[in-house]
Design a protein around this motif. Structure first.
Motif, short mmCIF file in Angstrom:
data_model
loop_
_atom_site.label_atom_id
_atom_site.label_comp_id
_atom_site.label_asym_id
_atom_site.label_seq_id
_atom_site.Cartn_x
_atom_site.Cartn_y
_atom_site.Cartn_z
N LYS A 2 -73.92 -8.56 -48.42
CA LYS A 2 -73.75 -9.66 -49.37
C LYS A 2 -72.88 -10.74 -48.74
O LYS A 2 -72.10 -10.48 -47.83
CB LYS A 2 -73.10 -9.13 -50.66
N TYR A 3 -73.02 -11.97 -49.27
CA TYR A 3 -72.32 -13.11 -48.70
C TYR A 3 -71.63 -13.91 -49.81
O TYR A 3 -72.07 -13.91 -50.96
CB TYR A 3 -73.28 -14.01 -47.91
N SER A 4 -70.57 -14.60 -49.43
CA SER A 4 -69.86 -15.49 -50.34
C SER A 4 -69.57 -16.80 -49.61
O SER A 4 -69.51 -16.83 -48.38
CB SER A 4 -68.53 -14.87 -50.80
N SER A 14 -70.08 -13.17 -44.64
CA SER A 14 -70.33 -11.81 -45.12
C SER A 14 -69.13 -11.31 -45.91
O SER A 14 -67.99 -11.68 -45.65
CB SER A 14 -70.63 -10.88 -43.95
N ARG A 15 -69.40 -10.46 -46.90
CA ARG A 15 -68.34 -9.88 -47.72
C ARG A 15 -67.42 -8.98 -46.90
O ARG A 15 -66.32 -8.63 -47.33
CB ARG A 15 -68.94 -9.08 -48.88
N ASP A 302 -63.03 -4.93 -52.78
CA ASP A 302 -64.23 -5.77 -52.80
C ASP A 302 -64.59 -6.21 -54.22
O ASP A 302 -65.12 -7.31 -54.41
CB ASP A 302 -65.40 -5.00 -52.18
N THR A 308 -63.11 -13.08 -51.52
CA THR A 308 -64.26 -13.70 -50.85
C THR A 308 -64.85 -12.78 -49.79
O THR A 308 -66.06 -12.55 -49.73
CB THR A 308 -63.84 -15.03 -50.19
N SER A 309 -63.98 -12.26 -48.90
CA SER A 309 -64.41 -11.37 -47.83
C SER A 309 -63.22 -10.52 -47.43
O SER A 309 -62.10 -11.02 -47.34
CB SER A 309 -64.91 -12.17 -46.62
N PHE A 327 -68.97 -1.00 -49.08
CA PHE A 327 -69.37 -2.28 -49.67
C PHE A 327 -70.74 -2.21 -50.35
O PHE A 327 -71.21 -3.20 -50.89
CB PHE A 327 -69.31 -3.37 -48.59
#
Length: 350
Positions: A2-4, A14-15, A302, A308-309, A327
């Motif tokens: 997953k990404y933020s 990436s997370r 998480d 965010t990461s 994650f």
């Protein structure tokens, strides 16, 4: 994976952010090569380092981690665009880094050039101030009465921050860095950089990385709220409390080659009776739910609103593989409540 979004930069990260501070001390070039390749294959695009690394910091290890990354990039130049590369300028106090002096505009410009040379890249995606010139409530200095806030030289600190911002602005304009972030900072520090940036049309702070874990959550809720409302990415470092939350140091254990088997610059301040008991309780919860202690701790960080990461690091590939699985874990309400009960019993064990 997953990404933020990284603050207001427009960059998706990436997370999971792969931290690299053991490369050059506990880890070799070959270890780093393997970790980078594995991370990229798993969808991790965010990598964090610092000029101060490897750790524990010494004159001999200074700059080694950046050089290891640069060695990899020199052999895989085509993959540079897959990476969001973050590094940091060391703050004051290290005699072998600019004589132990403060972060200044001159130091910013010189250190960026040196980092670019070691990293074998033309640009740094995220350049961070490792710690502020003023003493901040980090590294076990967060207890009431340890710092004097009434006697601080606010105007002087603000002027120093403006000089830093102006130098960062020059480096953004020249293309040497794309964005800048903070580390080991406070709400006042974030907001003063934001104020100065807006007033003088200078780069806006994109992120902050602070220590944050089940054993050390002092940034919740006030600093994290600040980050969310101001679109500043929050990047927890040491989500396993320097490895303690893995359970490997319970009751004084010191596995050979582990981080706590090395002398630490600030001592083993995380090693307290309360921490030991809290870790035992979290480990028991994890195992009752089919998780390792590390996975429980990482999954909890998480899912904290505003994160965010999360910056993770590993000395062994088996640890990295284990940690990444965290994650994909969704903690249910019952388990979150059980974690919360332990947290309330040991809210700040070090």
């Amino acid at each position: 994976m997953k990404y933020s979004q990284l603050g207001r930069t427009g960059i998706d990260v990436s997370r999971v952010c792969l931290g690299t501070m053991t490369w050059g001390k506990q880890n070799t070039q070959a270890d780093a090569d393997e970790q980078i390749a594995f991370a990229l294959d798993q969808g991790i695009n965010f990598f964090d380092t610092a000029e101060m690394y490897a750790v524990p910091p010494t004159p001999e290890t200074y700059g080694k981690t950046e050089s290891i990354i640069g060695n990899w990039l020199s052999r895989h130049a085509s993959r540079r665009e897959e990476m969001v590369l973050a590094t940091k300028i060391a703050g004051n106090g290290l005699s072998w880094v600019r004589g132990g002096g403060d972060v200044t505009g001159e130091a910013i410009i010189a250190s960026i050039d040196q980092s670019l040379d070691r990293l074998k890249t033309d640009y740094i995606d995220l350049y961070q101030i490792h710690w502020p010139n003023r003493t901040s409530p980090h590294f076990a200095k967060h207890w009431p009465g340890m710092l004097d806030f009434s006697g601080v030289a606010t105007a002087q600190h603000s002027a120093e921050m403006l000089e830093i911002l102006q130098a960062l602005g020059e480096c953004v304009k020249s293309g040497k860095i794309r964005h800048f972030g903070l580390s080991n900072e406070t709400p006042w520090g974030i907001n003063e950089y934001l104020r100065l940036a807006e007033k003088h049309d200078l780069p806006r702070v994109a992120s902050i990385q602070n220590e944050f874990s089940l054993l050390h959550a002092k940034d919740w809720p006030f600093l994290i709220e600040n980050c969310v409302r101001e679109d500043v990415a929050y990047l927890p470092w040491s989500p396993l409390a320097a490895g303690a939350l893995s359970g490997k140091y319970i009751d004084g254990a010191r596995p050979e080659g582990s981080r706590w088997s090395f002398a630490q610059r600030n001592g083993l301040f995380r090693d307290t009776e309360a921490s030991n008991e809290a870790i035992k309780a979290y480990k028991e919860l994890a195992e009752a739910n089919g998780l390792t202690a590390s996975q429980l701790a990482l999954a909890w960080v998480d899912q904290v609103d505003g994160v965010t990461s999360t910056i993770i690091g590993a000395t062994k590939m088996s640890q990295l593989e284990e940690d990444l699985k965290a994650f994909d874990v969704a903690l249910d309400d019952e388990l979150i409540a059980q974690i919360g009960s332990v947290f309330k019993k040991y809210p700040m064990p070090y």
